[in-house]
Design an enzyme around this catalytic site. Structure first.
Site, PDB file in Angstrom:
ATOM      1  CB  CYS A  37      66.458  37.437  71.310  1.00 51.53           C
ATOM      2  SG  CYS A  37      67.665  36.647  72.108  1.00 51.53           S
ATOM      3  CG  HIS A  41      62.925  37.043  73.964  1.00 47.42           C
ATOM      4  ND1 HIS A  41      62.693  36.776  72.123  1.00 47.42           N
ATOM      5  CD2 HIS A  41      63.385  35.787  74.076  1.00 47.42           C
ATOM      6  CE1 HIS A  41      63.630  35.896  72.001  1.00 47.42           C
ATOM      7  NE2 HIS A  41      63.792  35.264  72.249  1.00 47.42           N
ATOM      8  CG  ASP A  81      46.784  28.493  72.871  1.00 43.76           C
ATOM      9  OD1 ASP A  81      46.139  29.518  72.411  1.00 43.76           O
ATOM     10  OD2 ASP A  81      46.959  26.838  72.079  1.00 43.76           O
ATOM     11  CD  GLU A 126      73.041  30.621  67.516  1.00 44.22           C
ATOM     12  OE1 GLU A 126      73.209  31.958  67.615  1.00 44.22           O
ATOM     13  OE2 GLU A 126      71.742  30.274  66.870  1.00 44.22           O
ATOM     14  CE  LYS A 175      20.319  19.486  61.166  1.00 45.37           C
ATOM     15  NZ  LYS A 175      20.361  20.254  60.163  1.00 45.37           N
ATOM     16  CD  GLU A 200      59.740  38.606  72.215  1.00 49.05           C
ATOM     17  OE1 GLU A 200      60.441  39.896  73.022  1.00 49.05           O
ATOM     18  OE2 GLU A 200      59.662  37.765  71.353  1.00 49.05           O
ATOM     19  CB  ILE A 241      41.147  33.199  70.628  1.00 51.11           C
ATOM     20  CG1 ILE A 241      42.807  33.362  70.386  1.00 51.11           C
ATOM     21  CG2 ILE A 241      40.676  34.089  70.750  1.00 51.11           C
ATOM     22  CD1 ILE A 241      43.687  34.233  71.251  1.00 51.11           C
TER      23      ILE A 241
HETATM   24  N1  GLN Z   1      70.606  32.422  68.874  1.00 52.73           N
HETATM   25  C1  GLN Z   1      70.902  33.219  69.470  1.00 52.73           C
HETATM   26  C2  GLN Z   1      71.352  32.669  70.559  1.00 52.73           C
HETATM   27  O1  GLN Z   1      70.823  31.037  71.476  1.00 52.73           O
HETATM   28  C3  GLN Z   1      69.488  33.889  69.964  1.00 52.73           C
HETATM   29  C4  GLN Z   1      68.442  33.491  70.083  1.00 52.73           C
HETATM   30  C5  GLN Z   1      67.615  34.252  69.776  1.00 52.73           C
HETATM   31  O2  GLN Z   1      66.854  35.484  69.408  1.00 52.73           O
HETATM   32  N2  GLN Z   1      66.315  33.281  70.532  1.00 52.73           N
HETATM   33  O3  GLN Z   1      71.585  32.630  71.827  1.00 52.73           O
END
Ligand code: GLN
Length: 546
Positions: A390, A521, A73, A414, A225, A523, A21
């Site tokens: 995701c 994603h 970071d 998966e 100091k 975000e 930060i």
């Molecule tokens: N595990 C899932 C995949 O590989 C989702 C991956 C994630 O959420 N980043 O497709």
């Protein structure tokens, strides 16, 4: 090519005290003064990237536009400076050694003896200069990870020392050090900082600035100091007490004239560069004025490490929620719930009613997955706004296939590759990679385009036909089930340009106020001064529910 100035940010003897930060804040200040700034993170571990590390050990993996899997970071840098960085801005010991060994194998050292010193620091310097040239930066800020005195980051400090000795006025050093106040003594202690500064000296580095992190502001006595014993000017000691919000930090640093002090070291002419902090200050002010709360349950699997809650694993998600909440004049109240509790006790689902919205972030593997699927079902049936990122989108599709399309054993490859209905399946090119145990940096990573369908929640949020978002996944919606899912009401509102990959799944607003998942994603693209449209849309419907 422009001549670059360099600011190295190092730690003291303790980690986790806000070095990232601090580095981001210095970047934000210099940018607000009109400089072109780029940032580099050095992680001294051997790993080539952060992608293969367990999130409970390392925190979030931040994905860059070019698909690099990096340290969180890098996310702070992008958010504080509102820039996009690339692979060359991220360095690990593994990367540096790999490149040196590659060059040696290619005879690029022309038969000479290749040595740890100076060839490793030379490669570090080459990378720093390359990143600076690429960004055409006036100032490059380089954060050296780890603590001072440890073995791992010595060669990076050596590179920094070499740069300083070559161009004295072009390199400045900032040390971020913690001043503990032991509870039994009740007095702020400067010794660890003095010790860290001397250890830096023994690496041939004299720091110019010390950012003194502590629970409370530093008094004049301790400033004097530290200045005296660490060999710096008193004004070079910056008090950095704990703050309510990380976004206060650049403003606080400037109250202590940090850019002027660095400007003196680097011989920068700041007179012609007034500080333009307007939009940042407005953002911080608004974040403090908001009173109304919106309560979001974030349900994930990487929350606890022993007795501690690890919200760092989802740091970009949490920040993205904050920005959109502020924009909607609300304060975000997050409730972290581990998904396993919903597996052990289905009655707990009823407790979800009290939240304004539910978010399931990304994840891997099977722990807690059945709990998440029950949560998503509950959100759908009870019309609680739901946002899946995701894995959160893939599980949305599985839930829909199981409970609406009535494919009871619907699953993802998966978790259960032998399930007859793999509505989420491995991408064909990924199958080969896994067969070869090629795990590192091999997912579908980085920015890809998606085409949005008009009239959907997705389109109405972005108001664009084509978007670009960052990805990190191996699995995808199985094309064999798409038509069936659409026929039972699921809407795929975002697809890859070739129409093969499903990027966004949602339910029509007529059926549910907000039930949407993204294969990407979002975000990673939310910024304080540019909140993400999907997070804003999700919170809007959450606020309306409350
Ligand atoms: N595990 C899932 C995949 O590989 C989702 C991956 C994630 O959420 N980043 O497709």
């Amino acid at each position: 090519m422009k001549k670059h100035k360099y600011i190295f940010v190092t730690g003291g003897v303790m980690s986790g005290v806000g070095k990232g930060i601090a580095a981001s804040s210095i970047g934000a200040i210099m940018k607000a003064r009109g400089f072109v700034v780029t940032m580099i993170k050095i992680d001294p571990y051997i790993n080539m990237d952060a992608g293969t590390m367990n999130p409970t050990e390392h925190g979030e993996v931040f994905v860059l536009e070019d698909g690099d899997e990096t340290d969180q970071d890098m996310g702070n840098y992008e958010r504080f400076l509102n820039i996009s960085l690339s692979r060359i801005n991220y360095m690990t010991t593994g990367r540096v050694y790999q490149e040196v060994i590659r060059k040696e194998r290619n005879l690029e050292y022309k038969g000479k003896n290749v040595e740890v010193v100076p060839d490793i620091p030379f490669e570090v310097i080459r990378r720093i200069e390359l990143a600076s040239d690429k960004a055409n930066s006036d100032i490059t800020i380089i954060e050296i990870g780890g603590t001072i005195g440890e073995y791992q980051n010595m060669l990076f400090l050596e590179a920094a020392r070499m740069m300083k000795s070559k161009a004295h006025d072009d390199v400045a050093f900032v040390m971020v050090s913690y001043l503990p106040i032991p509870s039994k003594i009740g007095e702020m202690k400067t010794k660890p900082t003095q010790y860290a500064s001397r250890t830096l000296n023994s690496a041939g580095i004299q720091t110019d600035v010390i950012i003194a992190r502590s629970a409370v502001p530093l008094d004049q006595k301790r400033k004097d100091k530290i200045a005296m014993f660490c060999n710096i000017k008193p004004e070079g000691v910056i008090s950095a007490p704990d703050v309510e919000s990380i976004y206060d930090v650049p403003i606080n640093f400037e109250k202590d004239n940090l850019s002027k002090i660095l400007g003196d070291v680097l011989k920068l002419d700041l007179k012609k560069r007034p500080l333009n902090f307007g939009p940042w200050k407005t953002f911080v002010k608004r974040s403090k004025l908001v009173k109304k709360e919106v309560h979001i349950a974030v349900i994930g699997k990487y929350f606890s490490s022993g007795e501690f809650i690890l919200s760092d694993v989802y740091i970009s998600v949490l920040e993205a929620l904050k920005y959109s909440a502020y924009k909607l004049n609300h304060k975000i109240k997050l409730h972290y719930l581990g998904s396993k509790i919903f597996e052990d006790d289905k009655n707990k689902l009823k407790n979800l009613k009290k939240y304004d919205g539910i978010l399931v972030p990304g994840g891997f593997g099977s722990t807690g997955i059945e709990g998440l699927i029950s949560v998503i079902k509950y959100a759908r049936e009870n019309k609680i706004p739901y946002f899946g990122l995701c894995y959160g989108m893939q599980l949305l599709v599985i839930e829909y296939a199981r409970n609406v399309l009535k494919l009871k054993d619907a699953n993802t490859a998966e978790i259960n590759p032998s399930s007859k209905n793999l509505v989420i399946d491995i991408m064909p090119d990924q199958k080969q990679k896994l067969a070869q145990c090629n795990y590192g940096g091999s997912m579908r990573l980085g920015a890809y385009e998606a085409v949005l369908s008009r009239g959907t929640i997705a389109y109405n949020s972005y108001k664009e036909d084509i978007i670009q978002e960052r990805h990190r996944h191996r699995y995808e919606v199985n094309p064999l089930y798409i038509e069936k899912l659409i026929n039972t009401g699921l809407v795929f509102s975002g697809k890859s340009p070739d129409g093969i990959l499903m990027e966004i799944a949602e339910l029509s607003k007529k059926v549910h106020p907000f039930f949407l998942g993204t294969q990407f994603h979002p975000e990673f693209l939310a910024r304080p001064l540019a909140p993400h449209p999907l997070f804003t849309a999700f919170l809007k419907s959450a606020i309306n529910k409350g």
